[in-house]
Design a protein around this motif. Structure first.
Motif, PDB file in Angstrom:
ATOM      1  N   TYR A   1       0.805  -1.221   0.000  1.00 62.57           N
ATOM      2  CA  TYR A   1       0.000   0.000   0.000  1.00 62.57           C
ATOM      3  C   TYR A   1       0.836   1.268   0.000  1.00 62.57           C
ATOM      4  CZ  TYR A   1      -3.229   3.425   2.161  1.00 62.57           C
ATOM      5  OH  TYR A   1      -3.972   4.542   2.470  1.00 62.57           O
TER       6      TYR A   1
ATOM      7  N   HIS B   1      -4.038  -3.330   2.615  1.00 59.63           N
ATOM      8  CA  HIS B   1      -3.765  -3.413   1.175  1.00 59.63           C
ATOM      9  C   HIS B   1      -5.095  -3.423   0.422  1.00 59.63           C
ATOM     10  CE1 HIS B   1      -2.324  -4.801  -2.697  1.00 59.63           C
ATOM     11  NE2 HIS B   1      -1.076  -4.734  -2.277  1.00 59.63           N
TER      12      HIS B   1
ATOM     13  N   SER C   1       1.382  -2.836   5.179  1.00 56.01           N
ATOM     14  CA  SER C   1       0.162  -3.456   4.676  1.00 56.01           C
ATOM     15  C   SER C   1       0.332  -4.937   4.376  1.00 56.01           C
ATOM     16  CB  SER C   1      -0.320  -2.727   3.409  1.00 56.01           C
ATOM     17  OG  SER C   1       0.518  -3.003   2.308  1.00 56.01           O
TER      18      SER C   1
END
Length: 427
Positions: free
Chosen positions: A137, A384, A189
Motif C-alpha cells: 500500500y 492493502h 500493509s
C-alpha cells in the motif's frame, strides 16, 4: 457551490472515506464493564489497565516515555530544551549506525508521511524520474507524493506478499536514469521485508548517482539499518512504532551526498515547510546545543524521544534486533500451528516487527477482531486495497517485546485462538 468546487469536494471526500473505511477495520468496540477485567496492567508498569495496542503502530509505550510526554511547558529555545534536543539528534545517529558528520539527523513536528514530502520536494526536481519499489500500500502513496511535487514515479511492483527481485531492479536501472530509488523497508500493509543492503549495493554498482531512499517507518528500531556502511542516502521513520513514542514527529537522516544534491538544485524546494533550506541549519544548531528557530518544535515529543532513545540504546542494538526476531519467529510459528497463512510469502523476507495473517475460510474481520478486542487485545485489520477484507495484522515491536516482565503476546495469541473458535474455526 460551483460545479468545479463540488467535484473537488466529492473527490476529496471519496478519498478520505476510503482511507477511513480501511483504517476503521481495526474494529475496536467500546469496552463494557463486563469486559473491563480483560484489560491489561503490566506487572512492571504504573499505567492504568487498558486494552493492549498490538497493531503495527502505534504501540505500547513505557512509563518513562509517557512521563516525558507530561513535561511541563518549556521554551523551545531554553538551555534545558536545547540540551534535550541536541542529545536526541545525536542519539538518533547511533540508532542509524551513523558516524559520518556530513549526514544530518532531523526530528520535525509532523507525521512519518512528512518524510516523503521532504524527499519529493528537496531531492527530486519537477520532471525527474523516481523508481518506486512496490511491496504494498505505502508505495502507492509515496508515488502519489512524488507526483504531487512534479516528479515522475515509475512503480516496480511485486506480487502481493512478495519482494521486488534484484534482477527486476537491475533491468529497470539500466533502462532509464532515475534520480532516486525508494524502498519501503517493511510495508505495513503486507509485512514484506525488503533487503535494503543488497538493493543499495546494486544501485551503487549500476547507477551510482541515484539516491537510495528508505521508508523505514515500520522498521527503524526493529530491523538493522547501517546507514553509513550500506551507503544509504535518506532513511525516514516515525516515532509511534518501534521507537516507542507517541506520534507527532517526522524523523529522518540524510546523507552528505543527498544534501549536496539538494544544494545543487536548479529550482528552489517545492515546499515551504518541508524544506532542507529551512530545517538543515536548525537541526545543525540544535545538535551543536545552540538555540535556533524556524517553526516551534513539539517540546514534549522531543523529551519523550530522548527518553525512549536512552532506553533503546542502553542495550546493544544487536540484542534488541535479536529479541524482536525471536518474538517474530514465535508469533509466526504459532499462527502457522493454527493453520493460518501469512501475507508475506517468502521466508527471510518477513518483517520482524509485525505479521500479516490471512483469515481462514468462513471467518470475516467483523467475526474476529471484535471478539479479540473483547479480550483486551487490539489488532489491526487489512490495509492493502486488493485484499483488505481478507487478513488482519499483529504488531510485535517495542516494549511489548523487550520487557521480559510483560506477557502481552501470551495474551494476544490466546485471544486469537479463542476468538477463532468462537467464530466457528477449529484450530
Amino acid at each position: 457551490m460551483s460545479r468545479r468546487h463540488s467535484h473537488s469536494h466529492s473527490t476529496i471526500s471519496s478519498s478520505a472515506a476510503l482511507r477511513l473505511a480501511q483504517l476503521s477495520s481495526h474494529l475496536t468496540p467500546a469496552v463494557s464493564s463486563e469486559q473491563s477485567s480483560t484489560m491489561t496492567k503490566s506487572k512492571a508498569s504504573a499505567q492504568a489497565a487498558h486494552p493492549l495496542t498490538l497493531i503495527p503502530g502505534p504501540v505500547e509505550f513505557t512509563d518513562e516515555v509517557l512521563a516525558a510526554m507530561a513535561t511541563p511547558s518549556q521554551s523551545h529555545v531554553s538551555p534545558q530544551f536545547v540540551e534535550v534536543f541536541g542529545d536526541a539528534l545525536a542519539l538518533l545517529r547511533q540508532l542509524f549506525f551513523n558516524t559520518d558528520k556530513r549526514a544530518q539527523t532531523f526530528a520535525i513536528a509532523g507525521a512519518g508521511t512528512l518524510g516523503w514530502d521532504f524527499v519529493a520536494s528537496n531531492l527530486i526536481e519537477p520532471g525527474e524520474d523516481a523508481l518506486v519499489l512496490h511491496t504494498g500500500y505505502f508505495a502507492d502513496s509515496l508515488a502519489d507524493c512524488i507526483a504531487t511535487y512534479g516528479g515522475k514515479p515509475t512503480q516496480l511492483k511485486a506480487p502481493i506478499g512478495d519482494i521486488v527481485t534484484l534482477d527486476a531492479i537491475e533491468t529497470a536501472l539500466k533502462e532509464k536514469k532515475f534520480k532516486v530509488v525508494t524502498i519501503t523497508h517493511v510495508d505495513t500493509s503486507t509485512g514484506v521485508l525488503s533487503d535494503i543492503k543488497s538493493i543499495a549495493a546494486l544501485v551503487r554498482a549500476v547507477s551510482p548517482e541515484t539516491l537510495v531512499i528508505v521508508d523505514g517507518v515500520c522498521s527503524v528500531g526493529v530491523e538493522e539499518i547501517r546507514f553509513d556502511d550500506w551507503d544509504l542516502d535518506l532513511v525516514l521513520t516515525a516515532p509511534q512504532k518501534a521507537i516507542g513514542v507517541p506520534a507527532g514527529l517526522s524523523i529522518f537522516i540524510a546523507s552528505g551526498r543527498a544534501l549536496d544534491v539538494f544544494r545543487a538544485r536548479k529550482a528552489p524546494p517545492t515546499s515551504y515547510y518541508a524544506s532542507f533550506a529551512k530545517w538543515l541549519p536548525i537541526m545543525q544548531n540544535y545538535e551543536a546545543k545552540k538555540p535556533s528557530y524556524f517553526s516551534t518544535p513539539p517540546v514534549q515529543n522531543i523529551h519523550a524521544l530522548l527518553a525512549s532513545l536512552k532506553q533503546i540504546l542502553a542495550v546493544p542494538l544487536a540484542d534488541r534486533f535479536a529479541a524482536h526476531a525471536r518474538m517474530s519467529d514465535r508469533i509466526k510459528s504459532t499462527i502457522a500451528s493454527y493453520g493460518l497463512k501469512q501475507v508475506a510469502v517468502r521466508e527471510g523476507y518477513q518483517a520482524n516487527g509485525m505479521t500479516a495473517v490471512y483469515l481462514p475460510d468462513g471467518v470475516a474481520l467483523p467475526d474476529l477482531l471484535p471478539r479479540i478486542a473483547s479480550r483486551g487485545i487490539v489488532l489491526a485489520g487489512g490495509l492493502h486495497k486488493e485484499i483488505a477484507t481478507k487478513y488482519f495484522r499483529i504488531g510485535h515491536m517495542g516494549v511489548s517485546v523487550t520487557d521480559e516482565d510483560r506477557e502481552d503476546f501470551d495474551k494476544a495469541l490466546g485471544a486469537i485462538k479463542e476468538s477463532l473458535a468462537e467464530a466457528g474455526y477449529t484450530v
